[in-house]
Design an enzyme around this catalytic site. Structure first.
Site, mmCIF file in Angstrom:
data_model
loop_
_atom_site.group_PDB
_atom_site.id
_atom_site.type_symbol
_atom_site.label_atom_id
_atom_site.label_comp_id
_atom_site.label_asym_id
_atom_site.label_seq_id
_atom_site.Cartn_x
_atom_site.Cartn_y
_atom_site.Cartn_z
ATOM 1 N N LYS A 73 13.233 6.795 -8.395
ATOM 2 C CA LYS A 73 11.993 7.580 -8.356
ATOM 3 C C LYS A 73 12.178 8.946 -7.688
ATOM 4 C CE LYS A 73 9.053 5.931 -5.672
ATOM 5 N NZ LYS A 73 8.014 5.709 -4.703
ATOM 6 N N ARG A 99 -2.363 3.750 -2.648
ATOM 7 C CA ARG A 99 -1.815 2.435 -2.320
ATOM 8 C C ARG A 99 -2.897 1.371 -2.214
ATOM 9 N NH1 ARG A 99 3.359 4.677 0.475
ATOM 10 N NH2 ARG A 99 4.460 2.808 1.037
ATOM 11 N N ARG A 138 23.518 -0.547 -2.058
ATOM 12 C CA ARG A 138 23.381 0.739 -1.365
ATOM 13 C C ARG A 138 24.232 0.752 -0.099
ATOM 14 N NH1 ARG A 138 17.306 2.950 -0.885
ATOM 15 N NH2 ARG A 138 17.174 1.323 0.672
ATOM 16 N N ARG A 154 22.796 -0.581 5.270
ATOM 17 C CA ARG A 154 21.671 -0.467 6.219
ATOM 18 C C ARG A 154 21.163 -1.850 6.585
ATOM 19 N NH1 ARG A 154 17.329 3.565 3.625
ATOM 20 N NH2 ARG A 154 16.186 1.658 3.975
ATOM 21 N N ARG A 206 9.870 -6.031 0.634
ATOM 22 C CA ARG A 206 9.453 -4.683 0.210
ATOM 23 C C ARG A 206 9.004 -4.699 -1.251
ATOM 24 N NH1 ARG A 206 14.309 -2.690 2.968
ATOM 25 N NH2 ARG A 206 15.088 -1.610 1.144
HETATM 26 P P1 AMP Z 1 6.995 5.138 2.628
HETATM 27 O O1 AMP Z 1 8.082 6.090 2.960
HETATM 28 O O2 AMP Z 1 6.282 5.461 1.340
HETATM 29 O O3 AMP Z 1 7.435 3.706 2.675
HETATM 30 O O4 AMP Z 1 5.887 5.288 3.773
HETATM 31 C C1 AMP Z 1 6.198 5.046 5.110
HETATM 32 C C2 AMP Z 1 4.944 4.611 5.860
HETATM 33 O O5 AMP Z 1 3.971 5.673 5.818
HETATM 34 C C3 AMP Z 1 4.245 3.411 5.270
HETATM 35 O O6 AMP Z 1 4.784 2.196 5.715
HETATM 36 C C4 AMP Z 1 2.825 3.628 5.778
HETATM 37 O O7 AMP Z 1 2.709 3.250 7.138
HETATM 38 C C5 AMP Z 1 2.661 5.138 5.709
HETATM 39 N N1 AMP Z 1 2.107 5.542 4.402
HETATM 40 C C6 AMP Z 1 2.706 6.226 3.407
HETATM 41 N N2 AMP Z 1 1.877 6.393 2.359
HETATM 42 C C7 AMP Z 1 0.708 5.799 2.704
HETATM 43 C C8 AMP Z 1 -0.543 5.622 2.047
HETATM 44 N N3 AMP Z 1 -0.757 6.089 0.809
HETATM 45 N N4 AMP Z 1 -1.505 4.945 2.706
HETATM 46 C C9 AMP Z 1 -1.336 4.470 3.946
HETATM 47 N N5 AMP Z 1 -0.172 4.584 4.621
HETATM 48 C C10 AMP Z 1 0.836 5.253 4.013
#
Ligand code: AMP
Length: 207
Positions: free
Chosen positions: A13, A86, A120, A153, A164
């Site tokens: 992505k 989300r 990875r 990792r 995940r």
């Molecule tokens: P990511 O890198 O997309 O996994 O985001 C890291 C963290 O940021 C997530 O685990 C959430 O705590 C927060 N986060 C990112 N996008 C959102 C969203 N759309 N709504 C709420 N929390 C978010």
């Protein structure tokens, strides 16, 4: 063009978003990165969000809306939205305030995603990323850039990866349903080369 990009981890992505951004000027906006930037800069929003992010919880919608609205309003040529929406509230907020032209779903089976994520690797020192399936270092186990040790990792173990993936499906299910109904969802086969994925996206977007 305003796009939402949805893809399981390992689907490529981030790479696809970067290629589209460079080619068409649509801004790649990732809510996770926006929060990380705010945390780094120790902004008020960053400090508030950090509490939730550290616990692996979603940040409350009111903070997310603030950060998303600012970023999307600044994207003059359009955006590629990644990591948002989300949940249903976020979905409602988005379609109420912004026009969405297409939603790209990078299709990859869970098994394929697990296989890729298990493969990875990262340099312990300089953090350059590798993959023992399709992005190998020249010398096995040694970083091409700094000669550091290449490792897996901690969170790339099967249990954490499966968690995940489950989270991904829970968060995207309703969003996929909604845009399927609106006839805006585009399926892309993510089990092919980066170039082929990109070409399929461009063709299906008719750009
Ligand atoms: P990511 O890198 O997309 O996994 O985001 C890291 C963290 O940021 C997530 O685990 C959430 O705590 C927060 N986060 C990112 N996008 C959102 C969203 N759309 N709504 C709420 N929390 C978010």
């Amino acid at each position: 063009m305003n796009i939402i990009l949805i893809g399981i981890q390992g689907s490529g992505k981030g790479t696809q978003a970067k290629i589209l951004e460079n080619r068409f000027g649509w801004e790649h906006i990732t809510t996770g990165d926006l929060f990380r930037k705010n945390i780094e800069q120790e902004t008020e929003l960053g400090l508030l969000a950090k509490e939730y992010i550290d616990k692996g919880e979603l940040v409350p919608d009111k903070y997310v809306f603030e950060i998303v609205k600012n970023a999307l309003n600044q994207a003059e040529k359009g955006f590629i939205l990644d990591g948002f929406p989300r949940n249903i509230e976020q979905l409602k907020f988005l379609v109420k305030n912004f026009e969405i032209d297409s939603v790209i779903l990078l299709d990859l089976t869970d098994d394929k995603a697990i296989e890729r994520l298990m493969a990875r690797r990262i340099c312990k020192i300089c953090k350059k990323d590798y993959n023992i399936l399709f992005k190998k270092s020249k010398k096995p186990g040694i970083c091409d850039v700094c000669e550091g040790e290449i490792i897996r990792r901690d969170d790339d173990n099967k249990e954490a990866i499966s968690k995940r993936i489950e989270k991904f499906h829970n968060e995207t299910k309703k969003v996929i349903e909604y845009f399927t109904e609106k006839n805006l969802l585009i399926h892309i086969n993510a089990d092919q080369s980066l170039e082929a994925i990109h070409e399929e996206i461009v063709k299906k977007l008719s750009v």
